[in-house]
Design a protein around this motif. Structure first.
Motif, PDB file in Angstrom:
ATOM      1  N   VAL A   1      51.757  31.360  44.093  1.00 38.99           N
ATOM      2  CA  VAL A   1      51.782  31.074  42.663  1.00 38.99           C
ATOM      3  C   VAL A   1      51.306  32.306  41.900  1.00 38.99           C
ATOM      4  O   VAL A   1      50.214  32.814  42.157  1.00 38.99           O
ATOM      5  N   ALA A   2      52.138  32.764  40.977  1.00 39.35           N
ATOM      6  CA  ALA A   2      51.773  33.866  40.087  1.00 39.35           C
ATOM      7  C   ALA A   2      51.281  33.271  38.785  1.00 39.35           C
ATOM      8  O   ALA A   2      51.936  32.393  38.205  1.00 39.35           O
TER       9      ALA A   2
ATOM     10  N   ILE B   1      44.130  35.289  27.798  1.00 41.75           N
ATOM     11  CA  ILE B   1      43.046  36.177  27.395  1.00 41.75           C
ATOM     12  C   ILE B   1      42.587  36.948  28.625  1.00 41.75           C
ATOM     13  O   ILE B   1      42.401  36.355  29.680  1.00 41.75           O
ATOM     14  N   ASN B   2      42.411  38.249  28.465  1.00 42.27           N
ATOM     15  CA  ASN B   2      41.971  39.072  29.593  1.00 42.27           C
ATOM     16  C   ASN B   2      40.623  39.695  29.270  1.00 42.27           C
ATOM     17  O   ASN B   2      40.550  40.858  28.871  1.00 42.27           O
TER      18      ASN B   2
ATOM     19  N   ARG C   1      46.106  22.871  34.482  1.00 41.67           N
ATOM     20  CA  ARG C   1      44.922  22.572  33.658  1.00 41.67           C
ATOM     21  C   ARG C   1      43.817  23.614  33.794  1.00 41.67           C
ATOM     22  O   ARG C   1      42.749  23.465  33.203  1.00 41.67           O
ATOM     23  N   LEU C   2      44.072  24.660  34.591  1.00 44.31           N
ATOM     24  CA  LEU C   2      43.082  25.730  34.709  1.00 44.31           C
ATOM     25  C   LEU C   2      42.957  26.446  33.362  1.00 44.31           C
ATOM     26  O   LEU C   2      43.909  26.491  32.586  1.00 44.31           O
ATOM     27  N   PRO C   3      41.790  27.047  33.084  1.00 47.77           N
ATOM     28  CA  PRO C   3      41.562  27.626  31.760  1.00 47.77           C
ATOM     29  C   PRO C   3      42.442  28.842  31.457  1.00 47.77           C
ATOM     30  O   PRO C   3      42.678  29.672  32.318  1.00 47.77           O
ATOM     31  N   THR C   4      42.926  28.899  30.226  1.00 46.30           N
ATOM     32  CA  THR C   4      43.632  30.026  29.582  1.00 46.30           C
ATOM     33  C   THR C   4      44.889  30.514  30.302  1.00 46.30           C
ATOM     34  O   THR C   4      45.234  31.686  30.227  1.00 46.30           O
ATOM     35  N   ILE C   5      45.628  29.605  30.914  1.00 47.12           N
ATOM     36  CA  ILE C   5      46.878  29.994  31.575  1.00 47.12           C
ATOM     37  C   ILE C   5      47.987  30.107  30.533  1.00 47.12           C
ATOM     38  O   ILE C   5      48.175  29.220  29.713  1.00 47.12           O
ATOM     39  N   SER C   6      48.744  31.207  30.615  1.00 51.02           N
ATOM     40  CA  SER C   6      49.912  31.340  29.743  1.00 51.02           C
ATOM     41  C   SER C   6      51.214  31.120  30.519  1.00 51.02           C
ATOM     42  O   SER C   6      52.206  30.696  29.945  1.00 51.02           O
ATOM     43  N   ARG C   7      51.216  31.429  31.838  1.00 48.52           N
ATOM     44  CA  ARG C   7      52.439  31.272  32.624  1.00 48.52           C
ATOM     45  C   ARG C   7      52.096  31.028  34.082  1.00 48.52           C
ATOM     46  O   ARG C   7      51.205  31.657  34.638  1.00 48.52           O
ATOM     47  N   ILE C   8      52.842  30.101  34.680  1.00 44.82           N
ATOM     48  CA  ILE C   8      52.756  29.825  36.115  1.00 44.82           C
ATOM     49  C   ILE C   8      54.150  29.984  36.696  1.00 44.82           C
ATOM     50  O   ILE C   8      55.100  29.377  36.197  1.00 44.82           O
ATOM     51  N   THR C   9      54.266  30.798  37.736  1.00 42.55           N
ATOM     52  CA  THR C   9      55.536  30.961  38.438  1.00 42.55           C
ATOM     53  C   THR C   9      55.285  30.657  39.907  1.00 42.55           C
ATOM     54  O   THR C   9      54.430  31.276  40.541  1.00 42.55           O
TER      55      THR C   9
ATOM     56  N   ARG D   1      43.854  36.035  44.507  1.00 36.49           N
ATOM     57  CA  ARG D   1      43.799  37.491  44.344  1.00 36.49           C
ATOM     58  C   ARG D   1      43.988  37.860  42.878  1.00 36.49           C
ATOM     59  O   ARG D   1      44.989  37.470  42.279  1.00 36.49           O
ATOM     60  N   ARG D   2      43.052  38.637  42.323  1.00 38.43           N
ATOM     61  CA  ARG D   2      43.242  39.207  40.983  1.00 38.43           C
ATOM     62  C   ARG D   2      43.989  40.512  41.171  1.00 38.43           C
ATOM     63  O   ARG D   2      43.653  41.321  42.030  1.00 38.43           O
ATOM     64  N   MET D   3      45.023  40.709  40.368  1.00 31.86           N
ATOM     65  CA  MET D   3      45.930  41.830  40.559  1.00 31.86           C
ATOM     66  C   MET D   3      45.748  42.879  39.458  1.00 31.86           C
ATOM     67  O   MET D   3      45.299  42.565  38.360  1.00 31.86           O
ATOM     68  N   PHE D   4      46.122  44.114  39.778  1.00 31.76           N
ATOM     69  CA  PHE D   4      46.311  45.131  38.752  1.00 31.76           C
ATOM     70  C   PHE D   4      47.673  44.849  38.127  1.00 31.76           C
ATOM     71  O   PHE D   4      48.633  44.572  38.833  1.00 31.76           O
ATOM     72  N   GLY D   5      47.796  44.930  36.826  1.00 25.51           N
ATOM     73  CA  GLY D   5      49.084  44.689  36.177  1.00 25.51           C
ATOM     74  C   GLY D   5      49.428  43.215  36.151  1.00 25.51           C
ATOM     75  O   GLY D   5      48.562  42.353  36.114  1.00 25.51           O
ATOM     76  N   GLN D   6      50.722  42.929  36.195  1.00 23.42           N
ATOM     77  CA  GLN D   6      51.202  41.562  36.096  1.00 23.42           C
ATOM     78  C   GLN D   6      51.682  41.078  37.456  1.00 23.42           C
ATOM     79  O   GLN D   6      52.250  41.865  38.209  1.00 23.42           O
ATOM     80  N   PRO D   7      51.478  39.831  37.794  1.00 25.04           N
ATOM     81  CA  PRO D   7      50.708  38.826  37.074  1.00 25.04           C
ATOM     82  C   PRO D   7      49.216  39.106  37.191  1.00 25.04           C
ATOM     83  O   PRO D   7      48.798  39.978  37.955  1.00 25.04           O
ATOM     84  N   ASP D   8      48.428  38.339  36.473  1.00 19.58           N
ATOM     85  CA  ASP D   8      46.978  38.511  36.559  1.00 19.58           C
ATOM     86  C   ASP D   8      46.445  38.055  37.911  1.00 19.58           C
ATOM     87  O   ASP D   8      45.507  38.653  38.445  1.00 19.58           O
ATOM     88  N   TYR D   9      47.045  36.990  38.467  1.00 19.99           N
ATOM     89  CA  TYR D   9      46.576  36.426  39.741  1.00 19.99           C
ATOM     90  C   TYR D   9      47.741  35.983  40.608  1.00 19.99           C
ATOM     91  O   TYR D   9      48.781  35.555  40.107  1.00 19.99           O
TER      92      TYR D   9
END
Length: 150
Positions: free
Chosen positions: A73-74, A79-80, A132-140, A102-110
């Motif tokens: 899941v990406a 908010i960063n 329902r996790l906090p501050t998610i803008s996109r799930i792939t 895993r927190r990533m450099f660049g996109q996606p955030d995780y």
């Protein structure tokens, strides 16, 4: 790992053997790296204290645990900032279906590795937990077809 921890060829040989089979007895490990048992044990303990060896784990077949449906899941956050990362990581880590985060450099955030029983279970998990996790803008979501290595 401590800055003072210098790894020599024997340390690397011990690490390689333990990566291959962490259940080796100290006697067998010593034999494989051409040491006697006492110095081998001291080296392993030094590597553990230094944080080079962080633990020993069982590799469980996901089918045996009823969680053979793997989804990568990406996730992008809206908010960063530091507190958002802390809050998101705490919430995602608390979900038992999330087996890797895993927190990533660049996109996606995780990237998250999610193990569930089947696609219906994943859909329920996505709707009731992940979304329902906090501050998610996109799930792939990416369903794993077959694990080739790892």
């Amino acid at each position: 790992m401590s800055n003072e921890t210098r790894l020599d060829d024997l340390d690397h040989a011990i690490i390689a053997e333990l990566e291959d089979d962490a259940r080796l007895s100290n006697t067998e490990l010593a034999r494989r790296v051409a040491l006697t048992p006492a110095p081998c044990l001291r080296r392993v303990q030094r590597l553990e204290r230094a944080g080079v060896i962080r633990g020993y784990h069982a590799d469980i077949d996901p089918k045996a645990s009823g969680r053979s449906f793997e989804v990568i899941v990406a996730i992008d956050l809206t908010i960063n900032d530091g507190q958002t990362f802390v809050d998101f990581e705490a919430a995602a880590s608390a979900l038992p279906e999330v087996t890797e985060l895993r927190r990533m450099f660049g996109q996606p955030d995780y990237y998250l590795r999610v193990l569930v029983s089947d696609h219906e279970d994943y859909e329920a998990h996505l709707l009731n937990s992940l979304s329902r996790l906090p501050t998610i803008s996109r799930i792939t979501s990416h369903q794993t077809m077959r694990r080739v290595k790892g």
